[in-house]
Design a protein around this motif. Sequence first.
Motif, mmCIF file in Angstrom:
data_model
loop_
_atom_site.group_PDB
_atom_site.id
_atom_site.type_symbol
_atom_site.label_atom_id
_atom_site.label_comp_id
_atom_site.label_asym_id
_atom_site.label_seq_id
_atom_site.Cartn_x
_atom_site.Cartn_y
_atom_site.Cartn_z
ATOM 1 N N ALA A 85 0.825 -1.217 0.000
ATOM 2 C CA ALA A 85 0.000 0.000 0.000
ATOM 3 C C ALA A 85 0.851 1.255 0.000
ATOM 4 O O ALA A 85 0.414 2.313 -0.471
ATOM 5 C CB ALA A 85 -0.930 -0.001 1.205
ATOM 6 N N ARG A 86 2.073 1.165 0.502
ATOM 7 C CA ARG A 86 2.969 2.330 0.545
ATOM 8 C C ARG A 86 3.331 2.825 -0.849
ATOM 9 O O ARG A 86 3.707 3.981 -1.011
ATOM 10 C CB ARG A 86 4.251 1.988 1.305
ATOM 11 C CG ARG A 86 4.035 1.581 2.729
ATOM 12 C CD ARG A 86 3.762 2.770 3.585
ATOM 13 N NE ARG A 86 3.744 2.364 4.993
ATOM 14 C CZ ARG A 86 3.025 2.969 5.890
ATOM 15 N NH1 ARG A 86 2.288 3.997 5.568
ATOM 16 N NH2 ARG A 86 3.045 2.562 7.135
ATOM 17 N N VAL A 87 3.206 1.986 -1.853
ATOM 18 C CA VAL A 87 3.536 2.363 -3.232
ATOM 19 C C VAL A 87 2.509 3.353 -3.794
ATOM 20 O O VAL A 87 2.827 4.153 -4.676
ATOM 21 C CB VAL A 87 3.635 1.105 -4.121
ATOM 22 C CG1 VAL A 87 3.838 1.440 -5.581
ATOM 23 C CG2 VAL A 87 4.758 0.208 -3.620
ATOM 24 N N MET A 88 1.292 3.312 -3.281
ATOM 25 C CA MET A 88 0.253 4.206 -3.803
ATOM 26 C C MET A 88 0.571 5.678 -3.541
ATOM 27 O O MET A 88 0.164 6.541 -4.314
ATOM 28 C CB MET A 88 -1.110 3.841 -3.212
ATOM 29 C CG MET A 88 -1.683 2.573 -3.789
ATOM 30 S SD MET A 88 -3.367 2.261 -3.236
ATOM 31 C CE MET A 88 -3.056 1.374 -1.719
ATOM 32 N N PRO A 140 3.740 7.401 -3.461
ATOM 33 C CA PRO A 140 4.588 8.009 -4.490
ATOM 34 C C PRO A 140 3.963 7.944 -5.886
ATOM 35 O O PRO A 140 4.196 8.828 -6.714
ATOM 36 C CB PRO A 140 5.900 7.221 -4.414
ATOM 37 C CG PRO A 140 5.591 5.985 -3.674
ATOM 38 C CD PRO A 140 4.415 6.286 -2.796
ATOM 39 N N LEU A 141 3.139 6.934 -6.141
ATOM 40 C CA LEU A 141 2.449 6.861 -7.431
ATOM 41 C C LEU A 141 1.496 8.039 -7.589
ATOM 42 O O LEU A 141 1.517 8.743 -8.613
ATOM 43 C CB LEU A 141 1.689 5.542 -7.555
ATOM 44 C CG LEU A 141 0.835 5.370 -8.806
ATOM 45 C CD1 LEU A 141 1.714 5.326 -10.051
ATOM 46 C CD2 LEU A 141 -0.011 4.103 -8.697
ATOM 47 N N GLY A 142 0.676 8.279 -6.585
ATOM 48 C CA GLY A 142 -0.272 9.392 -6.639
ATOM 49 C C GLY A 142 0.420 10.745 -6.682
ATOM 50 O O GLY A 142 0.085 11.602 -7.503
ATOM 51 N N PHE A 143 1.415 10.926 -5.811
ATOM 52 C CA PHE A 143 2.148 12.197 -5.810
ATOM 53 C C PHE A 143 2.942 12.386 -7.095
ATOM 54 O O PHE A 143 3.004 13.485 -7.635
ATOM 55 C CB PHE A 143 3.094 12.275 -4.601
ATOM 56 C CG PHE A 143 2.408 12.531 -3.294
ATOM 57 C CD1 PHE A 143 1.460 13.538 -3.158
ATOM 58 C CD2 PHE A 143 2.721 11.770 -2.179
ATOM 59 C CE1 PHE A 143 0.842 13.783 -1.946
ATOM 60 C CE2 PHE A 143 2.108 12.002 -0.960
ATOM 61 C CZ PHE A 143 1.167 13.012 -0.838
ATOM 62 N N GLY A 144 3.563 11.313 -7.582
ATOM 63 C CA GLY A 144 4.382 11.412 -8.793
ATOM 64 C C GLY A 144 3.565 11.774 -10.028
ATOM 65 O O GLY A 144 3.952 12.658 -10.802
ATOM 66 N N LEU A 145 2.438 11.108 -10.206
ATOM 67 C CA LEU A 145 1.597 11.446 -11.356
ATOM 68 C C LEU A 145 0.985 12.840 -11.204
ATOM 69 O O LEU A 145 0.804 13.555 -12.185
ATOM 70 C CB LEU A 145 0.509 10.393 -11.557
ATOM 71 C CG LEU A 145 0.997 9.087 -12.180
ATOM 72 C CD1 LEU A 145 -0.116 8.055 -12.198
ATOM 73 C CD2 LEU A 145 1.527 9.312 -13.577
#
Length: 169
Positions: free
Chosen positions: A132-135, A137-142
């Motif tokens: 779940a921690r991957v979500m 940086p994915l959300g912030f990065g996009l």
Amino acid sequence: MEKALRRICHFLMLLGGAGVVLMMLNVTIDVVLKAVWNTPIQGTIEISSYYYMIAIVMLPMALVELDDEHVVVDLVYNRLPGWLQRICLVVACAATTAILGVMTWRTGQDAIRAWRVGEVVMGSREVIVWPARVMLPLGFGLSMVAAGLRTVMAALGKPMTRAIHEATA
């Protein structure tokens, strides 16, 4: 590039919406099972907190940024001349891009750490939470990419695709 980013953002928005439905089903079934048979689903609170809620907030965030749908207060902005509005928009979008970049980097570091240690949380049962921690940086990065695209478009004085579709609809 905007069309590809928009497709990815729409897909993530659908995943976020699926998170709402899954959380609703999980919690409803948990309540019914506990009330009727006194056998709740173990880990419902942890899964809701660490997976569903994060997905609901973080995955659609890039589309919200891309479509400029954040809550804004523009009491002064609307009274400024057009050229100054454009400068303010470019500065605000550039600052947003920078801040989201820092947040992407920091949450990415946290995700890597969580993956390395195999992070779990203890509740009614042990729940693995490092995926779940991957979500984050994915959300912030996009969102950072979307804010960067908005910065470039604002600097060029061009509206985003969504704004063009609304103007012609």
